[in-house]
Design an enzyme around this catalytic site. Structure first.
Site, PDB file in Angstrom:
ATOM      1  N   GLY A  38       0.818  -1.216   0.000  1.00 50.01           N
ATOM      2  CA  GLY A  38       0.000   0.000   0.000  1.00 50.01           C
ATOM      3  C   GLY A  38       0.847   1.260   0.000  1.00 50.01           C
ATOM      4  O   GLY A  38       0.566   2.225  -0.707  1.00 50.01           O
ATOM      5  N   CYS A  39       1.906   1.244   0.796  1.00 47.44           N
ATOM      6  CA  CYS A  39       2.771   2.426   0.900  1.00 47.44           C
ATOM      7  C   CYS A  39       3.529   2.661  -0.401  1.00 47.44           C
ATOM      8  O   CYS A  39       3.760   3.810  -0.786  1.00 47.44           O
ATOM      9  CB  CYS A  39       3.728   2.273   2.082  1.00 47.44           C
ATOM     10  SG  CYS A  39       2.843   2.205   3.660  1.00 47.44           S
ATOM     11  N   THR A  40       3.901   1.589  -1.078  1.00 46.47           N
ATOM     12  CA  THR A  40       4.584   1.711  -2.369  1.00 46.47           C
ATOM     13  C   THR A  40       3.620   2.279  -3.407  1.00 46.47           C
ATOM     14  O   THR A  40       3.987   3.179  -4.171  1.00 46.47           O
ATOM     15  CB  THR A  40       5.151   0.348  -2.813  1.00 46.47           C
ATOM     16  OG1 THR A  40       6.075  -0.104  -1.810  1.00 46.47           O
ATOM     17  CG2 THR A  40       5.853   0.444  -4.150  1.00 46.47           C
ATOM     18  N   ALA A  43       3.224   6.028  -2.661  1.00 45.60           N
ATOM     19  CA  ALA A  43       4.439   6.787  -2.996  1.00 45.60           C
ATOM     20  C   ALA A  43       4.617   6.898  -4.511  1.00 45.60           C
ATOM     21  O   ALA A  43       4.963   7.967  -5.018  1.00 45.60           O
ATOM     22  CB  ALA A  43       5.658   6.117  -2.359  1.00 45.60           C
TER      23      ALA A  43
END
Length: 149
Positions: A38-40, A43
């Site tokens: 999710g964070c990738t 970003a």
């Protein structure tokens, strides 16, 4: 109007970043962990839209508790074009209420809840998005910024 707290954190290169660096509008987004799906996604969406955000006069910073080394690796691995700030003691995240108990895969633990702030050069919080969904947040952010421009 609510103020963004005074802060000074190191980026991935050990350079100090703080309220003094706010020019125009700044997006400061808090995310749980580098190199997670999710964070990738979040970003990379910001990376792919940074040119457009910059045209709207917006700078971007990501913040979490990971180390400079982890941030540097995340940036290199995903060709990110903005700074990631180190909040290892979660002081800034806690002061904003984004470091708290949350449930992940049925387990409760303390961590960063995905949250985005839009701040002006005087540290006024113009908008706050809580419990952000990583996948669709960029379109929500762009729509808001375009309407405000």
């Amino acid at each position: 109007m609510e103020k963004f707290p005074e802060f000074e954190l190191e980026n991935q290169d050990g350079e100090k970043v703080g309220n003094k660096d706010f020019e125009g509008k700044t997006v400061i987004y808090f995310y749980p962990k580098d190199n997670t799906p999710g964070c990738t996604t979040q970003a990379c969406d910001l990376r792919d839209n940074l040119g457009h955000l910059n045209e709207l006069g917006v700078k971007v910073y990501g913040v979490n508790g990971d180390s400079k080394r982890k941030h540097k690796n995340f940036i290199e691995k995903n060709d990110l074009n903005f700074d990631l700030l180190v909040d290892e003691d979660f002081g800034l995240a806690e002061s904003l209420g984004v470091y708290r108990m949350k449930k992940v895969f049925g387990k409760e633990s303390k961590g960063i809840v995905r949250t985005t702030f839009l701040v002006d050069e005087d540290s006024n919080i113009l908008k706050r998005w809580d419990n952000v969904k990583a996948k669709d947040h960029i379109s929500e952010l762009k729509t808001y910024l375009e309407e405000e421009a």
